[in-house]
Design an enzyme around this catalytic site. Structure first.
Site, short mmCIF file in Angstrom:
data_model
loop_
_atom_site.label_atom_id
_atom_site.label_comp_id
_atom_site.label_asym_id
_atom_site.label_seq_id
_atom_site.Cartn_x
_atom_site.Cartn_y
_atom_site.Cartn_z
N GLN A 203 1.69 25.09 3.24
CA GLN A 203 1.87 25.21 4.69
C GLN A 203 3.05 24.38 5.18
OE1 GLN A 203 -1.85 24.26 6.64
NE2 GLN A 203 -2.81 26.20 6.05
N GLU B 29 -8.04 28.80 -1.96
CA GLU B 29 -9.06 29.06 -0.95
C GLU B 29 -10.26 29.82 -1.51
OE1 GLU B 29 -7.10 32.87 1.29
OE2 GLU B 29 -5.95 31.03 1.12
#
EC number: 2.5.1.19
Length: 439
Positions: free
Chosen positions: A176, A320
């Site tokens: 990110q 994830e």
């Protein structure tokens, strides 16, 4: 023991047969919202995800001066602020990593200070590489911690002699950091050159996702080498897009088919996608289940009796998925090893420690590794499972509870971060109404 609400995860009484339509992608919704703030006109997001994380991003856009019409749940319209983002405002990030990382580079363009804070659990999540990158290009950053919330970004960014700034960051802890700077780079006076200086770069598919959405709005990022990105200055075109279903939110339902030896159909599965959740198809194949693309969507089918094999998987690009994959490993008939996910220690909670603790509580053998988990079969028992304010831990517990009676989850509402109503959709899939659809 806590006072958090609890949820008795439903246990399947045999192979389930369900059709589950999952909500829109959180990762894509929040990327499109950032670009809508920077666009040269009004933009429309169709089928966006409405969840805690995306509403935090909507709140950030409104704080920075954008108008967001989200009354129609199927089509949000964003009108960017005239003259660029405004300062003198506060942004509440909640627990949303994308807000605390994606919005500060945009706030560098504001006409005054923008203050960021969030949920107490979010104050442990790293933002330092983004803040140091902004400081390197001349943006004032005021911190009270050390690279964590709360902090203040003071715009506006000024051009430095017309030269493209060259920023070096270590994004080993989160992709990110890279995506955050790429999304804002075209709006900077001279663009941006970004170089990753660390070792491994986790979740590369998420960076490809960022490059893909940028290309769709007319921002074409050059790659001088595999560790560098060059974003030219230019306009961000207004857009009208349909958000893909969230494939990571589909993962527990696909795992449900594998764990019970049943079938789950997920309508709308894209033929081409940059979402890391698409790799769940490979995970299912490795544990002994299978998937098939049909005209209606993706169909997952478990082996007879829900038999699952242990695996040795590198999940660096799809971290994830780790909690759901760990649930399948706990139900397998042989040991498993999950690797490449050391960065999960910096998510909503330390997911590796949380998974090891809760797997042990359920009777599995679990050991933390430097970069992952070793999981061995055990005599699984029902237990009260903590979820640590983490949506993925709710999904982990639900998968185990579909096979092991007596699993009770604390704080099932944490799943609302990315999947509001997850518990209701799960009950429909596992329960008697599964055959008529869920979600």
């Amino acid at each position: 023991m806590t006072d958090a609400p609890t949820w008795a995860a439903p246990c399947a009484d045999g192979p389930i047969d369900a059709r589950v339509r999952v909500p829109g992608s959180k990762s894509l919704t929040n990327r499109w919202l950032v670009l809508a703030l920077l666009a040269d006109g009004p933009s429309t997001l169709r089928h966006p995800l409405r969840s805690d994380d995306t509403l935090r991003m909507v709140g950030a856009l409104r704080a920075l001066g954008a108008e967001v019409d989200d009354q129609d749940p199927q089509a949000w319209v964003v009108r960017p602020p005239e003259g660029g983002p405004r300062g003198g405002v506060d942004v509440d990030c909640g627990q949303a990593g994308t807000v605390m990382r994606f919005v500060p580079p945009v706030a560098a363009l504001a006409d005054g200070p923008v203050r960021f804070d969030g949920h107490p659990s979010a104050r442990a999540r790293p933002v330092g590489p983004v803040l140091r990158a902004l400081a390197d290009i001349g943006v004032a950053v005021r911190e009270t911690g050390t690279g964590t919330l709360p902090f203040e970004v003071v715009g506006p960014l000024r051009a430095a002699g017309g030269r493209t700034p060259h920023v070096r960051i270590d994004a080993s802890a989160s992709s990110q950091f890279v995506s955050a700077l790429l999304l804002a780079g075209a709006a900077y006076p001279a663009g941006l050159r970004l170089e990753h200086t660390g070792t491994a770069l986790p979740s590369l598919p998420h960076i490809e996702m960022t490059l893909d959405v940028l290309a769709e709005v007319g921002v074409h990022v050059d790659r001088p080498d595999p560790r560098s990105w060059l974003v030219p200055p230019g306009r961000v075109r207004a857009f009208d897009v349909a958000v893909e279903p969230d494939l990571s939110s589909a993962a527990p339902f696909l795992a449900l088919a594998a764990a019970t030896g049943g079938r789950v159909l997920v309508p709308g599965w894209p033929e081409r996608t940059t979402q890391p959740g698409d790799r769940m198809r490979e995970v299912l194949a490795s544990v002994g289940a299978r998937t098939e693309a049909t005209p209606e969507g993706l169909l997952a089918t478990g082996a007879p009796g829900g038999r699952l094999s242990g695996v040795d998987l590198d999940l660096a690009e799809v971290g994830e998925l780790t909690p759901v994959v760990a649930a399948l490993c706990a139900l397998a008939d042989s040991p498993s090893r999950l690797r490449g996910v050391a960065h999960l220690r910096g998510h909503e909670t330390d997911r590796l420690a949380a998974l090891a603790a809760e797997l042990g509580r359920l009777g599995a053998r679990a050991q933390e590794l430097p970069d992952g988990l070793a999981i061995g079969p055990g005599d699984l028992v029902g237990a009260r499972v903590r979820t640590y304010h983490d949506h993925r831990m709710v999904m982990f517990g639900a998968v185990v509870g579909a096979v092991v009676p007596g699993v009770v989850l604390e704080d099932p509402g944490a799943a609302g971060k990315t999947y509001p109503g997850f518990d209701l959709a799960w009950e429909r899939a596992v329960g008697p109404a599964a055959g008529v659809g869920a979600g």
